[in-house]
Motif scaffolding. Structure first.
Motif, short mmCIF file in Angstrom:
data_model
loop_
_atom_site.label_atom_id
_atom_site.label_comp_id
_atom_site.label_asym_id
_atom_site.label_seq_id
_atom_site.Cartn_x
_atom_site.Cartn_y
_atom_site.Cartn_z
N GLN A 303 0.82 -1.21 0.00
CA GLN A 303 0.00 0.00 0.00
C GLN A 303 0.86 1.27 0.00
O GLN A 303 0.61 2.20 -0.77
CB GLN A 303 -0.90 0.00 1.23
N GLY A 304 1.86 1.28 0.85
CA GLY A 304 2.73 2.45 0.95
C GLY A 304 3.51 2.67 -0.35
O GLY A 304 3.65 3.80 -0.82
N ILE A 305 4.02 1.58 -0.91
CA ILE A 305 4.82 1.70 -2.15
C ILE A 305 3.92 2.14 -3.31
O ILE A 305 4.28 3.04 -4.07
CB ILE A 305 5.53 0.36 -2.44
N ASN A 306 2.74 1.54 -3.41
CA ASN A 306 1.81 1.95 -4.48
C ASN A 306 1.48 3.44 -4.37
O ASN A 306 1.39 4.13 -5.38
CB ASN A 306 0.48 1.18 -4.34
N ALA A 307 1.29 3.90 -3.14
CA ALA A 307 0.85 5.29 -2.94
C ALA A 307 1.92 6.27 -3.39
O ALA A 307 1.61 7.41 -3.71
CB ALA A 307 0.52 5.52 -1.46
N HIS A 308 3.18 5.83 -3.40
CA HIS A 308 4.23 6.76 -3.78
C HIS A 308 4.64 6.65 -5.23
O HIS A 308 5.72 7.10 -5.61
CB HIS A 308 5.43 6.62 -2.82
N GLY A 309 3.78 6.01 -6.03
CA GLY A 309 3.97 6.09 -7.47
C GLY A 309 5.03 5.18 -8.04
O GLY A 309 5.40 5.29 -9.20
N GLY A 310 5.56 4.25 -7.22
CA GLY A 310 6.49 3.26 -7.77
C GLY A 310 5.72 2.30 -8.66
O GLY A 310 4.51 2.48 -8.87
N ALA A 311 6.41 1.27 -9.17
CA ALA A 311 5.70 0.28 -9.98
C ALA A 311 4.59 -0.33 -9.11
O ALA A 311 4.76 -0.46 -7.90
CB ALA A 311 6.68 -0.80 -10.42
N ASP A 312 3.48 -0.66 -9.75
CA ASP A 312 2.33 -1.15 -8.99
C ASP A 312 2.61 -2.55 -8.45
O ASP A 312 2.88 -3.47 -9.22
CB ASP A 312 1.13 -1.15 -9.93
N LEU A 313 2.52 -2.71 -7.14
CA LEU A 313 2.78 -4.02 -6.53
C LEU A 313 1.50 -4.70 -6.05
O LEU A 313 1.55 -5.63 -5.25
CB LEU A 313 3.73 -3.86 -5.34
N SER A 314 0.33 -4.25 -6.55
CA SER A 314 -0.94 -4.79 -6.03
C SER A 314 -1.00 -6.31 -6.07
O SER A 314 -1.60 -6.93 -5.21
CB SER A 314 -2.12 -4.24 -6.82
N PHE A 315 -0.41 -6.91 -7.11
CA PHE A 315 -0.46 -8.37 -7.24
C PHE A 315 0.88 -9.01 -6.86
O PHE A 315 1.13 -10.16 -7.18
CB PHE A 315 -0.86 -8.76 -8.66
N GLY A 316 1.74 -8.26 -6.19
CA GLY A 316 3.02 -8.81 -5.76
C GLY A 316 4.03 -8.79 -6.90
O GLY A 316 3.87 -8.08 -7.89
N ALA A 317 5.08 -9.59 -6.76
CA ALA A 317 6.15 -9.68 -7.77
C ALA A 317 6.95 -10.94 -7.48
O ALA A 317 6.89 -11.48 -6.37
CB ALA A 317 7.06 -8.45 -7.70
N GLY A 318 7.71 -11.40 -8.49
CA GLY A 318 8.57 -12.57 -8.27
C GLY A 318 7.80 -13.87 -8.36
O GLY A 318 6.68 -13.91 -8.88
N PRO A 319 8.39 -14.96 -7.86
CA PRO A 319 7.80 -16.29 -8.07
C PRO A 319 6.42 -16.48 -7.44
O PRO A 319 5.67 -17.35 -7.87
CB PRO A 319 8.80 -17.25 -7.42
N HIS A 320 6.07 -15.66 -6.46
CA HIS A 320 4.74 -15.80 -5.84
C HIS A 320 3.74 -14.78 -6.37
O HIS A 320 2.67 -14.59 -5.78
CB HIS A 320 4.84 -15.67 -4.31
N PHE A 321 4.08 -14.11 -7.49
CA PHE A 321 3.14 -13.14 -8.09
C PHE A 321 1.76 -13.78 -8.17
O PHE A 321 1.61 -14.97 -8.48
CB PHE A 321 3.64 -12.77 -9.50
N CYS A 322 0.74 -12.97 -7.92
CA CYS A 322 -0.63 -13.49 -7.84
C CYS A 322 -0.99 -14.32 -9.07
O CYS A 322 -0.99 -13.82 -10.20
CB CYS A 322 -1.62 -12.35 -7.72
N ILE A 323 -1.36 -15.57 -8.83
CA ILE A 323 -1.68 -16.45 -9.95
C ILE A 323 -3.07 -16.15 -10.51
O ILE A 323 -3.40 -16.54 -11.63
CB ILE A 323 -1.54 -17.93 -9.50
N GLY A 324 -3.87 -15.42 -9.73
CA GLY A 324 -5.23 -15.09 -10.18
C GLY A 324 -5.35 -13.67 -10.72
O GLY A 324 -6.47 -13.17 -10.91
#
Ligand code: HEM
Length: 377
Positions: A303-324
């Motif tokens: 939430q904090g990272i998204n709010a500051h305009g970085g790349a959107d992490l809503s669905f995570g990143a890396g090998p556990h990135f949201c499968i749905g």
């Protein structure tokens, strides 16, 4: 190397606030550094990553694992909301490394963009049927039923679970939103039964397909748990997002922000998973010059990272990135599209700014307390 500073705020507190109010404490966490320490809800310290670039490194680093066996031994598993260990309950969210990759390969083809797009008409139809069923009343609270019923209906339909289960499943999802452990236990067992219903229904849905694709040593109970995990991970997140999204779509009016842009902006502003799930360092590690000891419980502040305009992490990143992620986004877009096309006169019956969000705290997000709408204007 420096130690992460300790910040004396509680980002895990339950909250109730207006729809426009930002999550408390996030700015203070970020201001203190790219990785900070706070008091963990289950005791001891937790390390929170507040920086976009560090978050991506952390989420891709095999020295951090998700297996709850690595959680601090002093943690009460219920307070921490932990699953059983990977050895006791192998799942996408407890396994790491090659075992996780193997299970991901079994799941991934079922939820690709292409597979999900093939379901697009059906998903729109479900949204349309459910909204139409509510449209007779002068005013309907879409957060009381629709935002829960629609995603669980889509999931059951995809999995091949007979839809006469929807009422009970919707009720179970509602119970999960509360804080009573007995209610949650009952809800979880009701949702566990759904996977079995998908396997026994005689329909060839994703439940049967997943059973065929998992590694051969997978037990029947484990298959059920994988199906439960899809429902559990997919339901509360999409439910919460739908409330914020439809509220914004209604406030925006017809001809406003395009559907896909509105979905993206809403997920960024109101990520239903405000933190990632817990990860634990298996050894001492260093990121951005900050030391994390072995056995440190770590979260990424989505939430904090998204709010500051970085790349959107809503669905995570890396090998556990949201499968749905593909499914969730299509469901969200379909709900806005149907609302706008079929209910052009729909309006909020209270001013947007008076809508409220609340959450039980921990690493869970918030949800609208109510979304009163006149669908026919
Ligand atoms: C708006 C809706 C959704 C959001 C924002 C969301 C967000 C996330 C995030 C942030 C993660 C990564 C957690 C971490 O790395 O610790 C995740 C993982 C996961 N999500 Fe979603 N999710 C959503 C919908 C769904 C749906 C619809 C499904 C299933 C049909 C689903 C199934 C999963 C599963 C199984 C994982 C674990 C993947 C793994 O660990 O390999 N999610 N989700």
């Amino acid at each position: 190397m420096t130690e992460a500073p300790h910040v004396d705020v509680d980002p895990f507190a339950a909250t109730s606030r207006g729809i426009d109010e930002p999550a408390p404490d996030r700015a203070a966490l970020r201001a203190a550094g790219p990785i900070v320490q706070v008091d963990a809800p289950a005791g001891g310290r937790a390390w929170i990553v507040t920086d976009d670039a560090v978050a991506r490194q952390v989420l891709a680093d095999p020295r951090l694992v998700k297996d709850p066996a690595q959680a601090p031994p002093t943690w009460d598993r219920r307070t921490a909301g932990l699953e059983r260990t990977a050895a006791e309950q192998p799942s996408l969210t407890t396994l790491d490394g090659p075992a996780h990759a193997r299970l991901r390969r079994a799941h991934a083809p079922l939820l690709t963009g292409k597979r999900i797009r093939e379901q697009s008409d059906r998903i729109h139809e479900i949204a349309r049927d459910l909204l139409t069923a509510s449209a007779g009343a002068a005013e309907v609270d879409l957060a009381a039923d629709f935002t829960t019923r629609y995603p669980i209906t889509v999931l059951l339909d995809l999995l091949g679970v007979p839809l006469d289960r929807v009422d009970r499943a919707t009720e179970a999802c509602r119970l999960m939103l509360g804080t009573d452990p007995a209610d949650q236990g009952a809800a979880i067992s009701a949702l566990m039964d759904l996977g079995a219903a998908g396997l026994d229904s005689g329909q060839r849905g994703l439940a049967v397909e997943l059973r065929e694709r998992v590694p051969p040593e997978t037990t029947a109970d484990e298959v059920n748990y994988h199906l439960f995990a899809l429902i559990f991970a997919g339901q509360l997140t999409t439910d919460a997002s739908l409330g914020f999204l439809l509220a914004r779509a209604l406030a925006d009016g017809p001809g406003g922000t395009p559907d896909d842009e509105l979905v993206r902006a809403t997920l960024r502003r109101y990520p239903p998973a405000p933190f990632t799930l817990w990860r634990y360092t298996t050894t001492e590690v260093e990121f951005a010059g900050v030391r994390l000891p072995a056995g440190a419980p770590v979260l990424v502040d989505i939430q904090g990272i998204n709010a500051h305009g970085g790349a959107d992490l809503s669905f995570g990143a890396g090998p556990h990135f949201c499968i749905g992620a593909q499914l969730a986004q299509l469901e969200l877009r379909a709900a806005v599209a149907v609302l706008r096309a079929d209910f052009p006169d729909a309006r909020l019956t209270v001013p947007f700014g008076e809508l409220r969000q609340s959450g039980v705290g921990g690493i869970q997000g918030t949800r609208l307390t109510a979304l009163p709408v006149a669908l026919r204007g």
